[in-house]
Design a protein around this motif. Structure first.
Motif, PDB file in Angstrom:
ATOM      1  N   GLY A  14       0.750  -1.167   0.125  1.00  0.00           N
ATOM      2  CA  GLY A  14      -0.074   0.093   0.048  1.00  0.00           C
ATOM      3  C   GLY A  14       0.881   1.286   0.030  1.00  0.00           C
ATOM      4  N   LYS A  15       2.086   1.253  -0.408  1.00  0.00           N
ATOM      5  CA  LYS A  15       2.896   2.258  -0.587  1.00  0.00           C
ATOM      6  C   LYS A  15       2.223   3.602  -1.437  1.00  0.00           C
ATOM      7  CE  LYS A  15       6.454   0.321  -2.113  1.00  0.00           C
ATOM      8  NZ  LYS A  15       5.556  -1.067  -1.854  1.00  0.00           N
ATOM      9  N   THR A  16       1.868   3.197  -2.556  1.00  0.00           N
ATOM     10  CA  THR A  16       1.245   4.005  -3.574  1.00  0.00           C
ATOM     11  C   THR A  16      -0.199   4.552  -2.972  1.00  0.00           C
ATOM     12  OG1 THR A  16       2.313   2.753  -5.408  1.00  0.00           O
ATOM     13  CG2 THR A  16       0.752   4.363  -5.889  1.00  0.00           C
ATOM     14  N   GLU A  38      12.107   5.768  -5.746  1.00  0.00           N
ATOM     15  CA  GLU A  38      13.324   5.051  -6.221  1.00  0.00           C
ATOM     16  C   GLU A  38      12.741   3.738  -6.627  1.00  0.00           C
ATOM     17  OE1 GLU A  38      16.861   5.268  -3.961  1.00  0.00           O
ATOM     18  OE2 GLU A  38      17.184   7.661  -4.431  1.00  0.00           O
ATOM     19  N   PRO A  39      13.606   3.007  -7.624  1.00  0.00           N
ATOM     20  CA  PRO A  39      14.406   3.828  -8.552  1.00  0.00           C
ATOM     21  C   PRO A  39      13.825   4.673  -9.473  1.00  0.00           C
ATOM     22  CG  PRO A  39      14.211   1.467  -9.163  1.00  0.00           C
ATOM     23  CD  PRO A  39      13.650   1.549  -7.784  1.00  0.00           C
ATOM     24  N   ARG A  49      15.540   2.685 -14.099  1.00  0.00           N
ATOM     25  CA  ARG A  49      14.342   1.855 -13.347  1.00  0.00           C
ATOM     26  C   ARG A  49      13.667   0.969 -14.343  1.00  0.00           C
ATOM     27  NH1 ARG A  49      10.003   2.444  -9.546  1.00  0.00           N
ATOM     28  NH2 ARG A  49       8.508   1.645 -10.154  1.00  0.00           N
ATOM     29  N   GLN A 104      18.450  -6.323  -1.996  1.00  0.00           N
ATOM     30  CA  GLN A 104      19.511  -6.793  -2.649  1.00  0.00           C
ATOM     31  C   GLN A 104      20.035  -7.418  -1.261  1.00  0.00           C
ATOM     32  OE1 GLN A 104      18.387  -3.847  -3.738  1.00  0.00           O
ATOM     33  NE2 GLN A 104      17.755  -5.121  -5.444  1.00  0.00           N
ATOM     34  N   ARG A 144      -2.607  -8.564  -2.988  1.00  0.00           N
ATOM     35  CA  ARG A 144      -2.979  -7.401  -3.475  1.00  0.00           C
ATOM     36  C   ARG A 144      -2.545  -7.028  -4.661  1.00  0.00           C
ATOM     37  NH1 ARG A 144      -2.395  -4.056   2.112  1.00  0.00           N
ATOM     38  NH2 ARG A 144      -3.876  -5.068   3.358  1.00  0.00           N
ATOM     39  N   VAL A 187      -4.272  -4.626   7.640  1.00  0.00           N
ATOM     40  CA  VAL A 187      -5.551  -4.214   8.158  1.00  0.00           C
ATOM     41  C   VAL A 187      -6.283  -3.398   6.905  1.00  0.00           C
ATOM     42  CG1 VAL A 187      -5.330  -4.567  10.507  1.00  0.00           C
ATOM     43  CG2 VAL A 187      -4.754  -2.569   9.723  1.00  0.00           C
ATOM     44  N   LEU A 189      -7.576   0.046   4.859  1.00  0.00           N
ATOM     45  CA  LEU A 189      -6.679   1.326   4.804  1.00  0.00           C
ATOM     46  C   LEU A 189      -7.002   2.404   5.849  1.00  0.00           C
ATOM     47  CD1 LEU A 189      -4.685   2.505   2.322  1.00  0.00           C
ATOM     48  CD2 LEU A 189      -6.948   3.121   1.224  1.00  0.00           C
ATOM     49  N   VAL A 192      -4.548   1.474   8.529  1.00  0.00           N
ATOM     50  CA  VAL A 192      -3.358   1.977   8.206  1.00  0.00           C
ATOM     51  C   VAL A 192      -3.033   3.412   8.387  1.00  0.00           C
ATOM     52  CG1 VAL A 192      -1.710   2.084   6.298  1.00  0.00           C
ATOM     53  CG2 VAL A 192      -3.072  -0.142   6.815  1.00  0.00           C
TER      54      VAL A 192
HETATM   55  N1  Z5A Z   1      13.804  -2.056  -5.498  1.00  0.00           N
HETATM   56  C1  Z5A Z   1      15.204  -2.825  -5.030  1.00  0.00           C
HETATM   57  O1  Z5A Z   1      15.227  -3.943  -5.340  1.00  0.00           O
HETATM   58  N2  Z5A Z   1      16.176  -2.078  -4.480  1.00  0.00           N
HETATM   59  C2  Z5A Z   1      16.000  -0.835  -4.361  1.00  0.00           C
HETATM   60  O2  Z5A Z   1      16.971  -0.163  -3.826  1.00  0.00           O
HETATM   61  C3  Z5A Z   1      14.879  -0.048  -4.540  1.00  0.00           C
HETATM   62  C4  Z5A Z   1      13.849  -0.698  -5.287  1.00  0.00           C
HETATM   63  C5  Z5A Z   1      14.814   1.470  -4.241  1.00  0.00           C
HETATM   64  C6  Z5A Z   1      10.018  -1.327  -7.714  1.00  0.00           C
HETATM   65  O3  Z5A Z   1       9.413  -0.672  -6.658  1.00  0.00           O
HETATM   66  C7  Z5A Z   1      11.006  -2.437  -7.388  1.00  0.00           C
HETATM   67  O4  Z5A Z   1      12.259  -1.962  -7.070  1.00  0.00           O
HETATM   68  C8  Z5A Z   1      10.553  -3.201  -6.198  1.00  0.00           C
HETATM   69  C9  Z5A Z   1      11.922  -3.263  -5.064  1.00  0.00           C
HETATM   70  C10 Z5A Z   1      12.869  -2.848  -6.076  1.00  0.00           C
HETATM   71  N3  Z5A Z   1      10.185  -4.376  -6.672  1.00  0.00           N
HETATM   72  N4  Z5A Z   1       9.265  -5.266  -5.987  1.00  0.00           N
HETATM   73  N5  Z5A Z   1       8.811  -5.990  -5.693  1.00  0.00           N
HETATM   74  P1  Z5A Z   1       8.047  -0.027  -6.581  1.00  0.00           P
HETATM   75  O5  Z5A Z   1       7.748   0.738  -5.242  1.00  0.00           O
HETATM   76  O6  Z5A Z   1       7.904   0.628  -7.744  1.00  0.00           O
HETATM   77  O7  Z5A Z   1       6.831  -1.433  -7.001  1.00  0.00           O
HETATM   78  P2  Z5A Z   1       6.337  -2.322  -5.837  1.00  0.00           P
HETATM   79  O8  Z5A Z   1       6.834  -2.622  -4.565  1.00  0.00           O
HETATM   80  O9  Z5A Z   1       5.808  -3.429  -6.983  1.00  0.00           O
HETATM   81  O10 Z5A Z   1       5.239  -1.587  -5.274  1.00  0.00           O
HETATM   82  P3  Z5A Z   1       3.608  -1.725  -5.604  1.00  0.00           P
HETATM   83  O11 Z5A Z   1       3.538  -3.011  -6.221  1.00  0.00           O
HETATM   84  O12 Z5A Z   1       3.313  -0.629  -6.436  1.00  0.00           O
HETATM   85  O13 Z5A Z   1       3.058  -1.841  -4.126  1.00  0.00           O
HETATM   86  P4  Z5A Z   1       2.421  -0.747  -3.239  1.00  0.00           P
HETATM   87  O14 Z5A Z   1       2.590   0.651  -3.825  1.00  0.00           O
HETATM   88  O15 Z5A Z   1       3.049  -0.929  -1.993  1.00  0.00           O
HETATM   89  O16 Z5A Z   1       1.116  -1.085  -3.157  1.00  0.00           O
HETATM   90  P5  Z5A Z   1      -0.357  -0.211  -3.995  1.00  0.00           P
HETATM   91  O17 Z5A Z   1      -0.167   0.014  -5.174  1.00  0.00           O
HETATM   92  O18 Z5A Z   1      -0.683   1.034  -2.980  1.00  0.00           O
HETATM   93  O19 Z5A Z   1      -1.680  -1.334  -3.419  1.00  0.00           O
HETATM   94  C11 Z5A Z   1      -1.854  -2.573  -4.107  1.00  0.00           C
HETATM   95  C12 Z5A Z   1      -3.162  -3.000  -4.137  1.00  0.00           C
HETATM   96  O20 Z5A Z   1      -3.683  -2.984  -2.677  1.00  0.00           O
HETATM   97  C13 Z5A Z   1      -4.111  -1.783  -4.458  1.00  0.00           C
HETATM   98  O21 Z5A Z   1      -5.049  -2.418  -5.398  1.00  0.00           O
HETATM   99  C14 Z5A Z   1      -4.435  -0.941  -3.382  1.00  0.00           C
HETATM  100  O22 Z5A Z   1      -5.813  -0.469  -3.616  1.00  0.00           O
HETATM  101  C15 Z5A Z   1      -4.795  -2.181  -2.310  1.00  0.00           C
HETATM  102  N6  Z5A Z   1      -4.665  -1.900  -0.971  1.00  0.00           N
HETATM  103  C16 Z5A Z   1      -3.691  -0.946  -0.656  1.00  0.00           C
HETATM  104  N7  Z5A Z   1      -3.485  -0.827   0.692  1.00  0.00           N
HETATM  105  C17 Z5A Z   1      -4.694  -1.535   1.184  1.00  0.00           C
HETATM  106  C18 Z5A Z   1      -5.273  -2.072   2.421  1.00  0.00           C
HETATM  107  N8  Z5A Z   1      -4.846  -1.771   3.552  1.00  0.00           N
HETATM  108  N9  Z5A Z   1      -6.391  -3.117   2.434  1.00  0.00           N
HETATM  109  C19 Z5A Z   1      -6.857  -3.599   1.204  1.00  0.00           C
HETATM  110  N10 Z5A Z   1      -6.161  -3.315  -0.031  1.00  0.00           N
HETATM  111  C20 Z5A Z   1      -5.209  -2.599  -0.006  1.00  0.00           C
END
Ligand code: Z5A
Length: 211
Positions: A14-16, A38-39, A49, A104, A144, A187, A189, A192
């Motif tokens: 849920g970072k985004t 980042e990246p 990236r 890493q 998710r 839990v 949103l 959180v």
């Molecule tokens: N990486 C690395 O290896 N080394 C480094 O030094 C750095 C990065 C800096 C890109 O990161 C990749 O780079 C990452 C680590 C690596 N690779 N992996 N795996 P990124 O941050 O751009 O991508 P990501 O980790 O894949 O983030 P993400 O998938 O976008 O996840 P998120 O931003 O944390 O989640 P979200 O998009 O906010 O939420 C996902 C879904 O869940 C969405 O449908 C929401 O509506 C839902 N959601 C969110 N919160 C909740 C709660 N509380 N309840 C229910 N549903 C929820």
């Protein structure tokens, strides 16, 4: 100097979803925010990236991956993060060096001392004022994230990789409690976001609202 705040966690926690919420809390409290990631975060960083996440044809050596993370970070610091902090702006960054320790160091099991040396080289003394780690079991994060899009090169790793990433994040929060906090992101949103608000107050990033 402005405040430097970073947001971390395994994929799908849920970072985004929470980045905009944190930005709003900061702005209501008077911070002039720069939101970045980042990246990425610069032209060069975004190009790196693209390579880091999509270069699947013949893979990538683990050292190349590590060094590209820090190459992107060096550019990001020089062009975006340091100028903003020096301008008294608050930088809110989606992932930073704790991700390198987690992915890493933990995931790929690279030498932690090498990561620490690179951290000192590229950042000098700079460390985030606050790192918020959104923590949830791997199966929740993956479920998710899975609903959303095709997995990239790193997202294609197996559950044991992400378990090591999560474990490393938890241990970073234990090692540096003065600047890294853990939030239960398993839990809903709203719950959180309540925790995030309370951490921003606890770490004196924002002031309690005057009633
Ligand atoms: N990486 C690395 O290896 N080394 C480094 O030094 C750095 C990065 C800096 C890109 O990161 C990749 O780079 C990452 C680590 C690596 N690779 N992996 N795996 P990124 O941050 O751009 O991508 P990501 O980790 O894949 O983030 P993400 O998938 O976008 O996840 P998120 O931003 O944390 O989640 P979200 O998009 O906010 O939420 C996902 C879904 O869940 C969405 O449908 C929401 O509506 C839902 N959601 C969110 N919160 C909740 C709660 N509380 N309840 C229910 N549903 C929820």
């Amino acid at each position: 100097m402005g405040k430097f705040i970073t947001l971390e966690g395994i994929e799908g926690v849920g970072k985004t979803s929470n980045l905009h919420f944190i930005k709003e809390l900061l702005e209501v409290s008077g911070h002039d925010c720069v939101v970045t990631r980042e990246p990425g975060g610069t032209n060069l960083g975004e190009s790196l990236r693209e390579i880091l996440l999509s270069h699947t044809e013949d893979g990538m050596s683990e050292d190349a991956e590590l060094l590209m993370m820090f190459a992107a970070r060096a550019e990001h610091l020089a062009k975006v993060i340091l100028p903003a902090l020096e301008n008294n702006q608050t930088v809110l960054c989606d992932r930073f060096t704790e991700a390198t320790y987690a992915y890493q160091g933990g995931g790929r099991q690279l030498d932690v001392d090498s990561i620490s040396d690179l951290e000192d080289w590229v950042q000098g003394d700079l460390r985030p004022d606050l790192t918020i780690i959104l923590d949830a079991p791997v199966e929740i994060g993956r479920a998710r994230a899975g609903k959303r899009s095709e997995p990239d090169r790193i997202e294609k790793e197996q559950d044991d990789f992400f378990q090591r990433v999560r474990d490393t994040y938890i241990s970073l929060a234990e090692q540096h409690p003065h600047r890294i906090c853990l939030i239960d992101a398993s839990v809903d949103l709203e719950s959180v976001q309540k925790q995030i608000l309370s951490k921003l107050l606890e770490y004196n990033i924002i002031d309690a609202p005057v009633c």
